[in-house]
Design an enzyme around this catalytic site. Structure first.
Site, PDB file in Angstrom:
ATOM      1  N   GLY A 172     -26.233  -8.647  34.026  1.00  0.00           N
ATOM      2  CA  GLY A 172     -27.491  -8.230  33.417  1.00  0.00           C
ATOM      3  C   GLY A 172     -27.619  -8.803  32.017  1.00  0.00           C
ATOM      4  O   GLY A 172     -27.007  -9.825  31.680  1.00  0.00           O
ATOM      5  N   GLY A 173     -28.373  -8.074  31.195  1.00  0.00           N
ATOM      6  CA  GLY A 173     -28.602  -8.549  29.833  1.00  0.00           C
ATOM      7  C   GLY A 173     -27.323  -8.646  29.019  1.00  0.00           C
ATOM      8  O   GLY A 173     -27.285  -9.314  27.988  1.00  0.00           O
ATOM      9  N   GLY A 407     -30.803 -46.118  22.347  1.00  0.00           N
ATOM     10  CA  GLY A 407     -30.948 -44.784  21.772  1.00  0.00           C
ATOM     11  C   GLY A 407     -29.601 -44.100  21.645  1.00  0.00           C
ATOM     12  O   GLY A 407     -29.352 -43.340  20.696  1.00  0.00           O
ATOM     13  N   ALA A 408     -28.730 -44.372  22.604  1.00  0.00           N
ATOM     14  CA  ALA A 408     -27.419 -43.721  22.575  1.00  0.00           C
ATOM     15  C   ALA A 408     -26.607 -44.180  21.365  1.00  0.00           C
ATOM     16  O   ALA A 408     -25.803 -43.423  20.818  1.00  0.00           O
ATOM     17  CB  ALA A 408     -26.666 -43.997  23.870  1.00  0.00           C
TER      18      ALA A 408
HETATM   19  C1  HXC Z   1     -22.502   3.652  34.602  1.00  0.00           C
HETATM   20  C2  HXC Z   1     -21.027   2.476  35.875  1.00  0.00           C
HETATM   21  C3  HXC Z   1     -21.780   1.292  35.700  1.00  0.00           C
HETATM   22  C4  HXC Z   1     -22.945   1.372  34.915  1.00  0.00           C
HETATM   23  C5  HXC Z   1     -20.087   0.846  36.927  1.00  0.00           C
HETATM   24  N1  HXC Z   1     -20.008   2.146  36.641  1.00  0.00           N
HETATM   25  N2  HXC Z   1     -21.177   0.318  36.375  1.00  0.00           N
HETATM   26  N3  HXC Z   1     -21.395   3.648  35.319  1.00  0.00           N
HETATM   27  N4  HXC Z   1     -23.273   2.545  34.373  1.00  0.00           N
HETATM   28  N5  HXC Z   1     -23.692   0.316  34.684  1.00  0.00           N
HETATM   29  C6  HXC Z   1     -18.976   3.071  37.050  1.00  0.00           C
HETATM   30  C7  HXC Z   1     -18.987   3.366  38.544  1.00  0.00           C
HETATM   31  O1  HXC Z   1     -19.885   4.371  38.845  1.00  0.00           O
HETATM   32  C8  HXC Z   1     -17.539   3.789  38.755  1.00  0.00           C
HETATM   33  O2  HXC Z   1     -17.422   5.115  38.305  1.00  0.00           O
HETATM   34  C9  HXC Z   1     -16.761   2.917  37.787  1.00  0.00           C
HETATM   35  O3  HXC Z   1     -17.718   2.469  36.813  1.00  0.00           O
HETATM   36  C10 HXC Z   1     -16.184   1.693  38.437  1.00  0.00           C
HETATM   37  O4  HXC Z   1     -17.198   1.048  39.189  1.00  0.00           O
HETATM   38  P1  HXC Z   1     -16.943   0.574  40.684  1.00  0.00           P
HETATM   39  O5  HXC Z   1     -18.269   0.247  41.244  1.00  0.00           O
HETATM   40  O6  HXC Z   1     -16.113   1.585  41.403  1.00  0.00           O
HETATM   41  O7  HXC Z   1     -16.065  -0.721  40.450  1.00  0.00           O
HETATM   42  P2  HXC Z   1     -16.106  -2.093  41.227  1.00  0.00           P
HETATM   43  O8  HXC Z   1     -16.084  -1.864  42.696  1.00  0.00           O
HETATM   44  O9  HXC Z   1     -15.031  -2.933  40.640  1.00  0.00           O
HETATM   45  O10 HXC Z   1     -17.509  -2.752  40.901  1.00  0.00           O
HETATM   46  C11 HXC Z   1     -17.810  -3.165  39.563  1.00  0.00           C
HETATM   47  C12 HXC Z   1     -19.301  -3.539  39.434  1.00  0.00           C
HETATM   48  C13 HXC Z   1     -20.177  -2.391  39.967  1.00  0.00           C
HETATM   49  C14 HXC Z   1     -19.550  -4.807  40.237  1.00  0.00           C
HETATM   50  C15 HXC Z   1     -19.549  -3.820  37.970  1.00  0.00           C
HETATM   51  O11 HXC Z   1     -19.736  -1.157  39.393  1.00  0.00           O
HETATM   52  C16 HXC Z   1     -21.619  -2.591  39.651  1.00  0.00           C
HETATM   53  O12 HXC Z   1     -22.304  -3.332  40.352  1.00  0.00           O
HETATM   54  N6  HXC Z   1     -22.090  -1.874  38.615  1.00  0.00           N
HETATM   55  C17 HXC Z   1     -23.489  -1.950  38.237  1.00  0.00           C
HETATM   56  C18 HXC Z   1     -23.791  -3.282  37.612  1.00  0.00           C
HETATM   57  C19 HXC Z   1     -25.202  -3.353  37.091  1.00  0.00           C
HETATM   58  O13 HXC Z   1     -26.133  -3.626  37.832  1.00  0.00           O
HETATM   59  N7  HXC Z   1     -25.372  -2.958  35.815  1.00  0.00           N
HETATM   60  C20 HXC Z   1     -26.613  -2.952  35.157  1.00  0.00           C
HETATM   61  C21 HXC Z   1     -26.892  -4.384  34.768  1.00  0.00           C
HETATM   62  S1  HXC Z   1     -28.393  -4.502  33.879  1.00  0.00           S
HETATM   63  P3  HXC Z   1     -16.361   6.143  38.905  1.00  0.00           P
HETATM   64  O14 HXC Z   1     -16.672   7.420  38.194  1.00  0.00           O
HETATM   65  O15 HXC Z   1     -16.599   6.167  40.354  1.00  0.00           O
HETATM   66  O16 HXC Z   1     -15.047   5.583  38.545  1.00  0.00           O
HETATM   67  C22 HXC Z   1     -27.951  -4.322  32.324  1.00  0.00           C
HETATM   68  C23 HXC Z   1     -29.069  -4.406  31.396  1.00  0.00           C
HETATM   69  C24 HXC Z   1     -28.600  -4.798  30.031  1.00  0.00           C
HETATM   70  O17 HXC Z   1     -26.828  -4.167  32.013  1.00  0.00           O
HETATM   71  C25 HXC Z   1     -29.808  -5.180  29.258  1.00  0.00           C
HETATM   72  C26 HXC Z   1     -29.472  -5.634  27.901  1.00  0.00           C
HETATM   73  C27 HXC Z   1     -30.683  -6.168  27.224  1.00  0.00           C
END
Ligand code: HXC
Length: 503
Positions: A172-173, A407-408
């Site tokens: 993501g971001g 140019g290079a």
């Molecule tokens: C809260 C989160 C989390 C999140 C993971 N966890 N991502 N909690 N917010 N964004 C938690 C899970 O619930 C889990 O909690 C623990 O972290 C481990 O995650 P798992 O899924 O069990 O681990 P894994 O199988 O290794 O997978 C990792 C992962 C997956 C691929 C990162 O967790 C995932 O897809 N997370 C979401 C990614 C995502 O889409 N994020 C938002 C992106 S957008 P428990 O309690 O079960 O241990 C963004 C916007 C930013 O970030 C903008 C900035 C401008």
């Protein structure tokens, strides 16, 4: 037990508990994926015993979705200060064992604090990323947290070195913070960066792709150029960060540290006198030239697997840090294309921002032509490199080894872009284009006649566009001597709010 002793015991216990982050089970899960924990990474990164942790007891303040019942000291990031080779650095390492290292507002506050301290102290900041992105339960607060980090990345850019290690997910971001830093390290098969993961990609575009194919180290270190270093494992990545810092100053007002060497400045390399093949269309390996001229044949390459037609990296010459930019005749004949231009431009700008002289080794037949390059904006991208060289005020020494066409030629640190000292080997050909191309256009010009006139360094030397034609074997000594007398160079740019680099 006295009250004081009891309180100290509580502190020790609380510290120990904070050090476990999300707990033993989560640490085991992290290890079972072949990953280190945040604290293990910092222990490898920093000089032994040098780490001072900040904000160990900070907790998130989110109350949504039952979060108020789960508080973990430190809140998913370990931050603080330590030393690398005795020099101070500021660090943060996301702890995947706590909510997947997801970014809360308070985590952002901790990261911003060390970034602010790093700028104040004039010391590098290193961020080790391993996070599921914005903490979903926090909504806009988590997004605001990212915004605050990004703004600091921007303000610190060009002031202190900023280095990112991607040691797990960075999605993501969240990817924009590493993208705003100077150098990014990834670990093969263990880390990935993308705007949206494979499932979102499938639902939006129908494309099926694995995480590795979409944003693994192999992609970003060789195809996109988003990351600069691809490590085989975390240990190698962390060692790479330490080595990189050894070439850099602490901040933009300082010089990089001098590295003592027993390699004599006056060492001549007879091998260089025979390195250029007789056939101008035959390639040779520019790495062979670089290792002959730098101290102890030690070259720390940046972006090794990306745009291999240009080579960039750090070395020491006479003990001083230099940034080397070299065309690679062994890859696509050393032609400049979009990626090579972007790669070299960013490197030149980094060196200029941090007072590292630029040594250019030129053997370039020109810019790559054709629709693919034109549609991809080779014009703007080539202009980035032109711009980077032209605005750089650090000492610039250019050596033309063989071809330097069109140019290079101008782009690769020519005299008119304010290079300080330009040398050429006797094999240099400085011209608008090669002989074959020229006689194809000028029908009544003979190839031999053109070759005689332009395919040598003497026309440029006669007009003062190069300072000297040098024997290849003396290249090391000549460059180091030039850098020595250029050490006090001061050059100003006209006053402006900021430039308008052709992005
Ligand atoms: C809260 C989160 C989390 C999140 C993971 N966890 N991502 N909690 N917010 N964004 C938690 C899970 O619930 C889990 O909690 C623990 O972290 C481990 O995650 P798992 O899924 O069990 O681990 P894994 O199988 O290794 O997978 C990792 C992962 C997956 C691929 C990162 O967790 C995932 O897809 N997370 C979401 C990614 C995502 O889409 N994020 C938002 C992106 S957008 P428990 O309690 O079960 O241990 C963004 C916007 C930013 O970030 C903008 C900035 C401008």
């Amino acid at each position: 037990m006295s009250i004081q002793s009891e309180k100290i015991k509580q502190l020790v216990e609380r510290r120990a508990s904070a050090c476990l982050g999300g707990g033993r089970e989560k640490i085991e899960a992290q290890h079972s994926k072949g990953k280190l924990t945040a604290r293990e990474r910092l222990a490898l990164l920093l000089d032994e015993g040098s780490f001072e942790e900040f904000d160990m007891f900070v907790q998130h303040n989110c109350t949504n979705f039952g979060m108020d019942s789960t508080h973990i000291d430190g809140d998913g990031v370990v931050t603080g200060q330590g030393t690398i080779d005795g020099r101070p650095v500021f660090v943060f390492a996301q702890d995947f064992t706590v909510n997947g290292g997801s970014l809360s507002k308070t985590m952002s506050g901790k990261i911003c604090k060390v970034m602010d301290m790093a700028v104040k102290a004039g010391a590098p900041v290193i961020g080790l990323n391993d996070s599921g992105g914005a903490r979903i339960q926090e909504g806009i607060d988590a997004l605001a947290g990212y915004g605050e980090i990004f703004e600091r990345n921007i303000l610190a850019s060009g002031v202190i070195p900023q280095i990112s290690g991607i040691f797990g997910p960075c999605a993501g971001g969240a990817v924009y913070s590493p993208a705003l830093t100077d150098f990014t390290f990834m670990v093969r098969d263990k880390s990935y960066m993308f705007l949206t993961g494979p499932s979102v990609v499938k639902s939006v575009t129908g494309e099926e792709v694995s995480q590795e194919e979409l944003g693994g180290a192999s992609v970003h270190c060789s195809k996109s150029g988003v990351a600069h270093f691809c490590a085989a494992d975390e240990k190698e990545g962390i060692e790479g960060i330490r080595t990189l810092l050894s070439f850099l100053p602490q901040n933009n007002l300082e010089e990089a540290p001098v590295k003592e060497t027993s390699d004599p400045v006056s060492r001549v390399s007879d091998v260089l006198n025979g390195i250029i093949p007789d056939n101008p269309n035959k390639s040779y390996d520019m790495y062979g030239v670089i290792s002959e001229i730098v101290d102890d044949a030690n070259f720390f390459e940046v972006h090794r697997d990306f745009a291999k037609n240009v080579i960039v990296g750090f070395a020491h010459m006479g003990g001083r840090s230099v940034g080397i930019v070299a065309n690679q005749p062994g890859m696509l004949a050393g032609v400049l294309d979009i990626n090579a231009s972007r790669k070299a431009a960013r490197f030149v700008r980094f060196c200029d921002a941090f007072n590292i002289p630029i040594v250019s080794l030129v053997d370039v037949p020109g810019f790559l032509c054709g629709t693919q390059q034109e549609y991809g904006a080779i014009i703007s991208n080539g202009a980035k490199l032109l711009y980077a060289y032209g605005e750089a005020t650090v000492p610039k020494v250019t050596v033309t080894l063989r071809k330097s066409y069109g140019g290079a030629h101008i782009v690769m640190g020519c005299k008119q872009l304010r290079a300080d000292v330009n040398y050429a080997w006797p094999s240099a050909e400085i011209a608008v284009m090669g002989a074959k191309g020229a006689v194809g256009i000028l029908k009544d010009v003979q190839e031999e006649e053109y070759q005689e006139l332009f395919c040598n360094p003497y026309q440029a030397a006669q007009k003062g566009y190069i300072e000297d034609v040098i024997e290849p074997r003396n290249t090391r000594f000549r460059i180091i001597r030039a850098l020595e007398y250029l050490q006090g160079k001061r050059q100003e740019l006209p006053a402006k709010k900021h430039d308008n680099l052709p992005l």
